[in-house]
Write an enzyme that holds these catalytic residues in place. Structure first.
Site, mmCIF file in Angstrom:
data_model
loop_
_atom_site.group_PDB
_atom_site.id
_atom_site.type_symbol
_atom_site.label_atom_id
_atom_site.label_comp_id
_atom_site.label_asym_id
_atom_site.label_seq_id
_atom_site.Cartn_x
_atom_site.Cartn_y
_atom_site.Cartn_z
ATOM 1 N N SER A 39 68.468 28.945 6.130
ATOM 2 C CA SER A 39 69.078 28.351 7.327
ATOM 3 C C SER A 39 70.303 27.558 6.905
ATOM 4 C CB SER A 39 68.085 27.391 8.003
ATOM 5 O OG SER A 39 68.740 26.612 8.981
ATOM 6 N N TYR A 64 62.606 20.333 7.627
ATOM 7 C CA TYR A 64 62.839 21.783 7.661
ATOM 8 C C TYR A 64 64.044 22.134 6.789
ATOM 9 C CZ TYR A 64 64.537 26.159 9.859
ATOM 10 O OH TYR A 64 65.005 27.422 10.096
HETATM 11 N N1 NAP Z 1 66.367 31.104 15.345
HETATM 12 C C1 NAP Z 1 67.192 30.323 14.655
HETATM 13 O O1 NAP Z 1 68.069 29.637 15.205
HETATM 14 C C2 NAP Z 1 67.085 30.255 13.156
HETATM 15 C C3 NAP Z 1 68.134 29.655 12.450
HETATM 16 C C4 NAP Z 1 68.074 29.584 11.063
HETATM 17 C C5 NAP Z 1 66.972 30.114 10.408
HETATM 18 N N2 NAP Z 1 65.961 30.696 11.125
HETATM 19 C C6 NAP Z 1 64.820 31.230 10.373
HETATM 20 O O2 NAP Z 1 64.627 32.583 10.728
HETATM 21 C C7 NAP Z 1 63.261 32.921 10.560
HETATM 22 C C8 NAP Z 1 62.749 33.628 11.803
HETATM 23 O O3 NAP Z 1 62.931 32.776 12.918
HETATM 24 P P1 NAP Z 1 62.976 33.311 14.421
HETATM 25 O O4 NAP Z 1 63.981 32.483 15.121
HETATM 26 O O5 NAP Z 1 63.101 34.788 14.469
HETATM 27 O O6 NAP Z 1 61.507 32.854 14.919
HETATM 28 P P2 NAP Z 1 60.588 33.415 16.084
HETATM 29 O O7 NAP Z 1 61.358 34.139 17.114
HETATM 30 O O8 NAP Z 1 59.773 32.245 16.497
HETATM 31 O O9 NAP Z 1 59.656 34.483 15.335
HETATM 32 C C9 NAP Z 1 58.800 34.049 14.329
HETATM 33 C C10 NAP Z 1 57.968 35.207 13.844
HETATM 34 O O10 NAP Z 1 57.156 34.756 12.753
HETATM 35 C C11 NAP Z 1 55.767 34.871 13.092
HETATM 36 N N3 NAP Z 1 55.112 33.734 12.466
HETATM 37 C C12 NAP Z 1 55.348 32.416 12.678
HETATM 38 N N4 NAP Z 1 54.556 31.674 11.896
HETATM 39 C C13 NAP Z 1 53.807 32.531 11.152
HETATM 40 C C14 NAP Z 1 52.822 32.390 10.142
HETATM 41 N N5 NAP Z 1 52.426 31.186 9.740
HETATM 42 N N6 NAP Z 1 52.270 33.508 9.602
HETATM 43 C C15 NAP Z 1 52.664 34.735 10.024
HETATM 44 N N7 NAP Z 1 53.609 34.940 10.953
HETATM 45 C C16 NAP Z 1 54.157 33.850 11.517
HETATM 46 C C17 NAP Z 1 55.740 34.912 14.616
HETATM 47 O O11 NAP Z 1 54.598 35.567 15.136
HETATM 48 P P3 NAP Z 1 53.238 34.725 15.484
HETATM 49 O O12 NAP Z 1 53.661 33.527 16.266
HETATM 50 O O13 NAP Z 1 52.378 35.681 16.237
HETATM 51 O O14 NAP Z 1 52.638 34.377 14.157
HETATM 52 C C18 NAP Z 1 57.003 35.727 14.884
HETATM 53 O O15 NAP Z 1 56.768 37.098 14.629
HETATM 54 C C19 NAP Z 1 62.538 31.612 10.218
HETATM 55 O O16 NAP Z 1 62.361 31.530 8.821
HETATM 56 C C20 NAP Z 1 63.505 30.539 10.674
HETATM 57 O O17 NAP Z 1 63.361 29.350 9.922
HETATM 58 C C21 NAP Z 1 65.990 30.773 12.469
#
Ligand code: NAP
Length: 263
Positions: free
Chosen positions: A155, A168
């Protein structure tokens, strides 16, 4: 102009390769799985909720050969779930060439002096320790012998202080350093890189942007927030042979946010 349009057939440069995408049932992970499938790879997605995974797998299978899609429920923080995801992927597809550590959690917001340490531990366990655990499983199960490519989803908060998502951010900084250490220790057979997104419109980011998307977008030189596909395209490049001399790198995909000097 190259004359390429969105209808140009996708190259099948990942055909014959297998990818495991943690947290692939929605958001960035699902977009990465979609990108890989469209380029010919076989893909396993994980997530905690079986029903959401099943919906995602059906959706992925409807747009690609369904025999190249596997969904395995399990918590990234659980060692036996990690072992099972890796073993079953290799059993089903015959290899594990690409690992995407995409799962990330952020249960703690606000001043660090008020932070619940149980929540902070959970952040580090899932975002850092479990990512290393997955690399260990992939290494011992397949990559040590056959090579591979690992991408950690970090991130911009791991590269610059936010003052808000501080624990985080510290965990993502650790993930970025872990990426470098692993690249050093696992080369030349295995490449390890990270991608550092700015705000991407997913459920995860909704707390940061709901009701203020226009205001949030104004901070970005590109004038908008990211989409999961913006991240998936960079991940697709990094795992491809076009990036065969790139390792230990963290690439910002942030619409220019960090170029402005503020998060
Ligand atoms: N969105 C942003 O703005 C952003 C920015 C920078 C970095 N990121 C990073 O990008 C990555 C993905 O984020 P996203 O925005 O795509 O999140 P998201 O839409 O909330 O999706 C998260 C995914 O991970 C799964 N998950 C969450 N906790 C889990 C666990 N403990 N074990 C197994 N699966 C788990 C969720 O399914 P379940 O809930 O069913 O487990 C879902 O499939 C993360 O590492 C986040 O830190 C995101």
């Amino acid at each position: 102009m190259s004359g390429m349009t969105s209808t140009t057939p996708r190259t099948q440069d990942l055909a014959g390769r297998t990818a495991l995408v943690t947290g692939g049932s929605r958001g960035i992970g699902l977009a990465i799985a979609t990108e890989f499938l469209s380029r010919g790879a076989a893909v396993t997605i994980t997530g905690r909720k079986q029903d959401a995974l099943d919906v995602a797998a059906a959706d992925l299978g409807a747009h690609a050969d369904p025999s190249r899609v596997l969904a395995i429920a399990g918590n990234t923080g659980d060692e036996s779930a990690r072992a099972s995801a890796v073993t079953r992927t290799i059993e089903q597809f015959g290899s594990l060439d690409i690992l995407i550590n995409n799962t990330g959690v952020n249960p703690v917001f606000g001043p660090l002096m008020d932070a619940d340490l149980g929540g902070v531990k959970k952040i580090f366990d899932t975002n850092v320790v479990a990512a290393l655990g997955y690399v260990q499983q992939a290494y011992h199960g397949w990559m040590a012998e056959h090579g591979g490519s690992v991408i950690n989803i970090a991130s911009v908060a791991g590269l610059r202080s936010s003052g808000v998502i501080s624990a985080y951010g510290a965990s993502k900084a650790a993930l970025i350093r872990l990426t470098e250490e692993l690249a050093w220790q696992l080369g030349p057979k295995i490449r390890v890189n990270a991608v550092a997104p700015g705000i991407v419109k997913t459920a995860f980011a909704s707390m940061l942007v709901d009701g203020r998307e226009e205001q949030a977008s104004a901070a970005y030189p590109m004038g908008r927030l990211g989409t999961p596909e913006d991240i998936a395209k960079m991940v697709g490049f990094l795992v491809s042979d076009d990036a065969s001399w790139v390792t230990g790198e963290t690439i910002r995909v942030d619409g220019g946010l960090l170029a402005t000097g503020v998060i």
